[in-house]
Design a protein around this motif. Structure first.
Motif, short mmCIF file in Angstrom:
data_model
loop_
_atom_site.label_atom_id
_atom_site.label_comp_id
_atom_site.label_asym_id
_atom_site.label_seq_id
_atom_site.Cartn_x
_atom_site.Cartn_y
_atom_site.Cartn_z
N UNK A 174 2.49 21.04 44.24
CA UNK A 174 3.83 20.77 43.73
C UNK A 174 4.90 21.34 44.68
N UNK A 175 4.62 22.49 45.24
CA UNK A 175 5.57 23.10 46.19
C UNK A 175 5.72 22.24 47.44
N UNK A 176 4.60 21.74 47.96
CA UNK A 176 4.62 20.95 49.19
C UNK A 176 5.24 19.57 48.99
N UNK A 177 5.02 18.97 47.83
CA UNK A 177 5.41 17.57 47.64
C UNK A 177 6.62 17.34 46.74
N UNK A 178 7.02 18.35 45.97
CA UNK A 178 8.11 18.12 45.00
C UNK A 178 9.25 19.13 45.08
N UNK A 179 8.94 20.41 45.14
CA UNK A 179 9.99 21.42 45.13
C UNK A 179 9.54 22.65 45.89
N UNK A 180 10.08 22.87 47.07
CA UNK A 180 9.66 24.04 47.86
C UNK A 180 10.01 25.37 47.19
N UNK A 181 10.93 25.34 46.22
CA UNK A 181 11.30 26.55 45.47
C UNK A 181 10.76 26.47 44.03
N UNK A 182 9.55 25.93 43.90
CA UNK A 182 8.96 25.71 42.58
C UNK A 182 8.82 27.02 41.79
N UNK A 183 8.30 28.05 42.42
CA UNK A 183 8.08 29.32 41.71
C UNK A 183 9.40 29.86 41.16
N UNK A 184 10.45 29.83 41.98
CA UNK A 184 11.76 30.31 41.53
C UNK A 184 12.29 29.45 40.38
N UNK A 185 12.07 28.12 40.49
CA UNK A 185 12.55 27.21 39.44
C UNK A 185 11.85 27.47 38.11
N UNK A 186 10.53 27.66 38.16
CA UNK A 186 9.79 27.93 36.93
C UNK A 186 10.21 29.26 36.30
N UNK A 187 10.44 30.26 37.13
CA UNK A 187 10.89 31.56 36.61
C UNK A 187 12.30 31.47 36.02
N UNK A 188 13.15 30.66 36.65
CA UNK A 188 14.51 30.46 36.13
C UNK A 188 14.46 29.78 34.77
N UNK A 189 13.62 28.75 34.66
CA UNK A 189 13.46 28.05 33.37
C UNK A 189 12.96 29.01 32.30
N UNK A 190 11.98 29.84 32.67
CA UNK A 190 11.45 30.81 31.70
C UNK A 190 12.54 31.75 31.21
N UNK A 191 13.43 32.15 32.11
CA UNK A 191 14.53 33.04 31.72
C UNK A 191 15.47 32.38 30.73
N UNK A 192 15.80 31.09 30.96
CA UNK A 192 16.68 30.36 30.03
C UNK A 192 16.03 30.27 28.65
N UNK A 193 14.76 29.85 28.64
CA UNK A 193 14.05 29.69 27.37
C UNK A 193 13.90 31.03 26.67
N UNK A 194 13.68 32.09 27.44
CA UNK A 194 13.52 33.42 26.84
C UNK A 194 14.78 33.84 26.10
N UNK A 195 15.94 33.59 26.69
CA UNK A 195 17.19 33.95 26.02
C UNK A 195 17.39 33.20 24.72
N UNK A 196 17.12 31.88 24.75
CA UNK A 196 17.29 31.07 23.53
C UNK A 196 16.25 31.44 22.48
N UNK A 197 15.03 31.72 22.96
CA UNK A 197 13.97 32.10 22.03
C UNK A 197 14.29 33.44 21.36
N UNK A 198 14.83 34.38 22.10
CA UNK A 198 15.21 35.67 21.53
C UNK A 198 16.21 35.48 20.39
N UNK A 199 17.18 34.58 20.62
CA UNK A 199 18.19 34.33 19.59
C UNK A 199 17.55 33.74 18.33
#
Length: 470
Positions: A207-232
């Motif tokens: 996925x990193x090679x073919x779709x998003x070279x910053x895949x790990x950062x993107x997944x961690x960013x998404x987790x952070x967004x979901x974590x905030x909403x889930x906490x609420x």
């Protein structure tokens, strides 16, 4: 890297001055770097450190070498080390669960026990940014909801902390190289048998090679967004459950059906998940199908008493306006407790009478009157009018008795009180709070509800007993 770890600690309030930390050390690069960093920060935060290592007994001599390495590394740093060996393979047999799941469960059990043993207030693990990305992707492949997609939490239950969560694997390896600190390599991390290993070695690189070279950062960013909403949303769920007076570890949770059905479906599923997990000792193993099965009970609108048996010995019952969730081994006890806590009462009656039932805080008025017209009786539907001369004194006001029947006026025959209450959708806890007027033969009035056929007012009636509950 050290500054990034300091920032993570500050952002999530992971440490306070004087903390005693139990550091989980497997011997691999992640946990060794965690121990090294915390040792570097020990003076700054006045930390006391204890290392902990669990030998899973799965890789023979390799496992023994790892344990010896952790002991030696801890001793070199002047850090106490607690070790334990378990046979994960034996623990797995006959349980129908994966080695990963059993291993994780045993690891955290060991860490809790070790922290208790050495007096550590917090437990630190070496989870990092790449672990976070792998976890989010793995949960996504399994169809998880927000609770899974929020990934690994920086701090859990105020005690389990992950100081390395914002640094990556490459940074960790470079840090160890510069520090000159050795580490062990777990051969099982290379095995394609485990899903996480395949995600790490195959899926993320593709996925990193073919779709998003910053895949790990993107997944961690998404987790952070979901974590905030889930906490609420978790906070909303907690307040709703508290509003229903359901204690966190109660043997039984009683949910009002009408109030529950008025909530948004996003909250409904979360509430059921929280209540079911509370009834499971490990707080895990509750899946989508279990939650859907309970939600289906709420959707039934025929008023019948229904029940559902779930794994882990959980029983769910819907009766009238309430739904009950009970833990294994506590159903009989809670049933006895519930019965014993029901308000039982009995009062002798001399007409006329005004009797205050202190057990249920209701008052009953009883008086003899002349025969009313049919119109007058219809104009006061909450009052009961009965043929007094068809009664057989003495009269008593009391709570219901098990198995009791009444020949209800207008319903064509005798009926068990329990069946009547179920048909009327009267919740079980409220039934014992409904007074009954009885003579020497049977019940003649269910207060606020119906009278017996035997005492109905007819053309031959001369004296009428009027009854009212206020």
């Amino acid at each position: 890297m050290l500054n990034q770890v300091r920032k993570t600690i500050a952002d999530h309030s992971l440490l306070v001055q004087g903390d005693h930390l139990l550091v989980a050390v497997s011997g691999g690069a992640d946990s060794v770097s965690l121990l090294q960093i915390l040792a570097r920060l020990a003076d700054e935060y006045r930390l006391r450190l204890t290392a902990a290592h669990l030998n899973h007994g799965l890789r023979g001599a390799e496992s023994q070498r790892e344990e010896a390495f952790v002991r030696r590394l801890s001793a070199e740093k002047g850090i106490a080390c607690i070790c334990k060996t378990v046979d994960i393979g034996s623990l797995q047999r006959g349980k129908g669960r994966s080695l990963e799941e059993i291993g994780r469960e045993e690891r955290y059990r060991f860490l809790d026990e070790a922290a208790e043993r050495c007096g550590a207030g917090k437990i630190a693990t070496g989870h990092h940014r790449d672990d976070q990305a792998e976890t989010v992707l793995m949960h996504l492949l399994r169809g998880s909801g927000p609770e899974g997609l929020r990934g690994i939490l920086p701090i859990r239950a105020g005690r389990l902390i992950r100081p390395l969560l914002d640094v990556g694997r490459a940074e960790i390896l470079e840090f160890l190289r510069l520090e000159g600190v050795p580490y062990m390599t777990d051969s099982s991390n290379l095995s394609p048998v485990f899903l996480r290993n395949r995600i790490r070695a195959e899926l993320i690189p593709a996925l990193t090679a073919n779709y998003n070279p910053r895949l790990v950062a993107a997944l961690c960013h998404t987790a952070g967004i979901i974590r905030g909403e889930d906490d609420y949303l978790q906070g909303v769920v907690r307040r709703i459950i508290e509003g229903w007076a359901i204690a966190p570890n109660a043997a039984e949770a009683v949910v009002p059906v009408a109030a529950f059905c008025g909530l948004h479906e996003a909250l409904q599923g979360r509430i059921i998940k929280r209540l079911l997990e509370t009834a499971v000792p490990s707080k895990s193993g509750i899946g989508y199908r279990h939650i859907e099965a309970v939600l289906a009970l709420f959707r039934k609108s025929d008023g019948r008493c229904r029940s559902l048996d779930l794994p882990f010995g959980i029983r769910v019952e819907r009766e009238g306006g309430l739904l009950r969730i009970q833990k294994e081994g506590e159903r009989r006890a809670s049933g006895r407790e519930r019965k014993s806590s029901q308000p039982r009462f009995e009062y002798g009656v001399e007409i006329p009478a005004t009797i205050h039932l202190t057990e249920i805080d209701r008052t009953i008025h009883l008086e003899l009157i002349g025969k009313p017209t049919l119109r007058e009786m219809k104009e006061e539907p909450r009052k009961a009018f009965m043929d007094y001369e068809r009664m057989h004194p003495p009269l008593i006001l009391r709570s219901a008795a098990p198995g009791e029947r009444i020949d209800l006026f207008g319903l064509g025959g005798k009926k068990r009180l329990k069946e009547y209450f179920i048909d009327r959708k009267i919740p079980r806890p409220l039934r014992m709070k409904i007074p009954l007027l009885a003579d020497s033969q049977s019940v003649v009035w269910i207060a606020g509800e119906r009278i017996s056929e035997r005492v109905r007012v007819t053309k031959q009636t001369k004296r009428v007993l009027k009854a009212e509950m206020v």
